[in-house]
Design a protein around this motif. Sequence first.
Motif, mmCIF file in Angstrom:
data_model
loop_
_atom_site.group_PDB
_atom_site.id
_atom_site.type_symbol
_atom_site.label_atom_id
_atom_site.label_comp_id
_atom_site.label_asym_id
_atom_site.label_seq_id
_atom_site.Cartn_x
_atom_site.Cartn_y
_atom_site.Cartn_z
ATOM 1 N N LEU A 116 0.826 -1.204 0.000
ATOM 2 C CA LEU A 116 0.000 0.000 0.000
ATOM 3 C C LEU A 116 0.860 1.254 0.000
ATOM 4 C CD1 LEU A 116 -2.567 -1.176 2.695
ATOM 5 C CD2 LEU A 116 -2.980 -0.997 0.225
ATOM 6 N N GLY A 117 0.268 2.336 -0.474
ATOM 7 C CA GLY A 117 0.936 3.623 -0.462
ATOM 8 C C GLY A 117 0.917 4.259 0.919
ATOM 9 N N PRO A 118 1.596 5.388 1.074
ATOM 10 C CA PRO A 118 1.762 5.988 2.400
ATOM 11 C C PRO A 118 0.491 6.571 3.001
ATOM 12 C CG PRO A 118 2.738 7.381 0.701
ATOM 13 C CD PRO A 118 2.390 6.096 0.050
ATOM 14 N N LYS A 119 -0.559 6.754 2.225
ATOM 15 C CA LYS A 119 -1.788 7.356 2.741
ATOM 16 C C LYS A 119 -2.963 6.383 2.783
ATOM 17 C CE LYS A 119 -0.193 11.540 3.449
ATOM 18 N NZ LYS A 119 -0.196 12.175 4.781
ATOM 19 N N ALA A 120 -2.703 5.104 2.628
ATOM 20 C CA ALA A 120 -3.787 4.110 2.681
ATOM 21 C C ALA A 120 -4.361 4.021 4.083
ATOM 22 C CB ALA A 120 -3.264 2.744 2.251
ATOM 23 N N ALA A 139 -11.703 3.801 9.771
ATOM 24 C CA ALA A 139 -10.565 3.793 8.855
ATOM 25 C C ALA A 139 -9.325 4.256 9.623
ATOM 26 C CB ALA A 139 -10.827 4.703 7.667
ATOM 27 N N ILE A 140 -8.280 3.443 9.583
ATOM 28 C CA ILE A 140 -7.058 3.705 10.340
ATOM 29 C C ILE A 140 -5.873 3.643 9.373
ATOM 30 C CG2 ILE A 140 -5.550 2.846 12.177
ATOM 31 C CD1 ILE A 140 -7.982 1.740 13.579
ATOM 32 N N PRO A 141 -4.937 4.583 9.451
ATOM 33 C CA PRO A 141 -3.788 4.539 8.546
ATOM 34 C C PRO A 141 -3.089 3.175 8.579
ATOM 35 C CG PRO A 141 -3.813 6.606 9.738
ATOM 36 C CD PRO A 141 -4.880 5.749 10.359
ATOM 37 N N ILE A 173 -13.323 -0.936 0.104
ATOM 38 C CA ILE A 173 -12.934 -1.639 -1.116
ATOM 39 C C ILE A 173 -12.087 -2.864 -0.770
ATOM 40 C CG2 ILE A 173 -11.898 -1.402 -3.401
ATOM 41 C CD1 ILE A 173 -14.164 0.548 -2.858
ATOM 42 N N PRO A 174 -12.598 -4.094 -0.959
ATOM 43 C CA PRO A 174 -11.759 -5.273 -0.746
ATOM 44 C C PRO A 174 -10.582 -5.289 -1.730
ATOM 45 C CG PRO A 174 -14.096 -5.872 -0.819
ATOM 46 C CD PRO A 174 -13.989 -4.452 -1.308
ATOM 47 N N THR A 175 -9.391 -5.381 -1.183
ATOM 48 C CA THR A 175 -8.171 -5.338 -1.979
ATOM 49 C C THR A 175 -7.253 -6.445 -1.482
ATOM 50 O OG1 THR A 175 -8.410 -2.928 -2.088
ATOM 51 C CG2 THR A 175 -6.284 -3.858 -2.754
ATOM 52 N N ASN A 176 -7.009 -7.452 -2.312
ATOM 53 C CA ASN A 176 -6.257 -8.632 -1.874
ATOM 54 C C ASN A 176 -6.864 -9.224 -0.600
ATOM 55 O OD1 ASN A 176 -4.573 -7.218 -3.739
ATOM 56 N ND2 ASN A 176 -2.771 -8.252 -2.957
ATOM 57 N N GLY A 177 -8.175 -9.083 -0.433
ATOM 58 C CA GLY A 177 -8.851 -9.649 0.722
ATOM 59 C C GLY A 177 -8.902 -8.752 1.945
ATOM 60 N N VAL A 178 -8.355 -7.543 1.850
ATOM 61 C CA VAL A 178 -8.355 -6.589 2.957
ATOM 62 C C VAL A 178 -9.146 -5.354 2.524
ATOM 63 C CG1 VAL A 178 -6.914 -5.093 4.400
ATOM 64 C CG2 VAL A 178 -6.152 -7.409 3.835
ATOM 65 N N GLU A 179 -9.988 -4.844 3.405
ATOM 66 C CA GLU A 179 -10.797 -3.677 3.056
ATOM 67 C C GLU A 179 -9.995 -2.390 3.224
ATOM 68 O OE1 GLU A 179 -14.559 -3.579 5.066
ATOM 69 O OE2 GLU A 179 -14.995 -5.673 4.592
ATOM 70 N N ILE A 180 -9.985 -1.584 2.154
ATOM 71 C CA ILE A 180 -9.288 -0.300 2.123
ATOM 72 C C ILE A 180 -10.324 0.784 1.861
ATOM 73 C CG2 ILE A 180 -7.446 1.033 1.029
ATOM 74 C CD1 ILE A 180 -6.477 -1.517 2.431
ATOM 75 N N GLU A 181 -10.130 1.923 2.471
ATOM 76 C CA GLU A 181 -11.033 3.054 2.282
ATOM 77 C C GLU A 181 -10.874 3.655 0.887
ATOM 78 O OE1 GLU A 181 -11.739 7.135 4.822
ATOM 79 O OE2 GLU A 181 -9.703 6.628 4.206
ATOM 80 N N SER A 218 -18.676 8.080 5.224
ATOM 81 C CA SER A 218 -19.433 6.948 5.772
ATOM 82 C C SER A 218 -18.675 6.238 6.881
ATOM 83 C CB SER A 218 -19.762 5.945 4.662
ATOM 84 O OG SER A 218 -18.580 5.365 4.127
ATOM 85 N N LEU A 219 -17.414 6.629 7.090
ATOM 86 C CA LEU A 219 -16.567 5.980 8.086
ATOM 87 C C LEU A 219 -15.882 7.028 8.945
ATOM 88 C CD1 LEU A 219 -14.745 3.489 5.713
ATOM 89 C CD2 LEU A 219 -16.211 2.781 7.601
ATOM 90 N N PRO A 220 -15.799 6.808 10.244
ATOM 91 C CA PRO A 220 -14.933 7.666 11.056
ATOM 92 C C PRO A 220 -13.472 7.305 10.805
ATOM 93 C CG PRO A 220 -15.860 5.925 12.405
ATOM 94 C CD PRO A 220 -16.493 5.791 11.045
ATOM 95 N N ARG A 221 -12.596 8.258 11.058
ATOM 96 C CA ARG A 221 -11.163 8.028 10.934
ATOM 97 C C ARG A 221 -10.515 8.227 12.301
ATOM 98 N NH1 ARG A 221 -10.517 11.592 5.403
ATOM 99 N NH2 ARG A 221 -11.113 9.934 3.928
ATOM 100 N N VAL A 222 -9.727 7.257 12.702
ATOM 101 C CA VAL A 222 -9.020 7.350 13.974
ATOM 102 C C VAL A 222 -7.605 6.829 13.777
ATOM 103 C CG1 VAL A 222 -11.145 7.067 15.317
ATOM 104 C CG2 VAL A 222 -9.770 5.055 14.761
ATOM 105 N N ARG A 223 -6.764 7.013 14.776
ATOM 106 C CA ARG A 223 -5.438 6.429 14.799
ATOM 107 C C ARG A 223 -5.462 5.194 15.683
ATOM 108 N NH1 ARG A 223 -1.322 9.672 12.811
ATOM 109 N NH2 ARG A 223 -0.289 7.624 12.779
#
Length: 233
Positions: A116-120, A139-141, A173-181, A218-223
């Motif tokens: 993944l890229g640095p902002k995924a 959604a978490i970095p 978005i399922p990506t290689n089986g992992v959900e990405i925002e 549609s999603l909160p973002r946290v660390r």
Amino acid sequence: MPPLMRKIEVVHLASPSSKDIQDFTRIVPALPVFEDALCAFARGCLLHTDRGQIAVEDLLPGDKVCTADAGFQTLLWRGATIISPSATRQEPSMGKLTRIAADALGIARPMPDLILGPKARLIHRSHGVRRLTGSETAAIPARDFIDGNNIIELTPPTSVPVYHLGFEGHHRIPTNGVEIESYHPGPAHLIGLRGELLDVFLSCFPHVSRIEDFGAPSLPRVRLSDLDLFDVA
């Protein structure tokens, strides 16, 4: 000293109801709000479409991409830029990738390895997320999960392309089986852009006229560190 700039490449539908694809390149400031829009997926990330699995670099606006929350959705926009580990004056993480080893997050999560890229941002579920946000998911970095073992930071040997994807809404978005925002700029009041800089930002997204046109996230973002407060991350 002049500000650091980035060249971006955008392909998009001429309008949400059109099948015509247009593209352009632009030079934009290397500010976090711009980089968030471009740097989520590395080459080779596999996404499910109505035509089968397709690597992110081969997706085109108009493709129907499978989402985890709303079925197949039409891709409206794909942005891309080049990140370089040797670029000067950039935030250090902007020259890095994150590699998640196969099965690191569970069986076939991911499969195969996911880069993944640095902002995924990964979609994460936990009791801590529910207590902190009231939502089942957040959604978490992706970088927050780096453990030096199954999830590691990569420094590419040379410059590499990275991508992000935009839809009519904010999706998982399922990506290689992992959900990405998917791409969303976040709440309008937090963008922090005004005047000419806001105009430059909006010009990168021909499918919207105003920040508000992205709709509500549609999603909160946290660390991930926020969840440590609950000791259940």
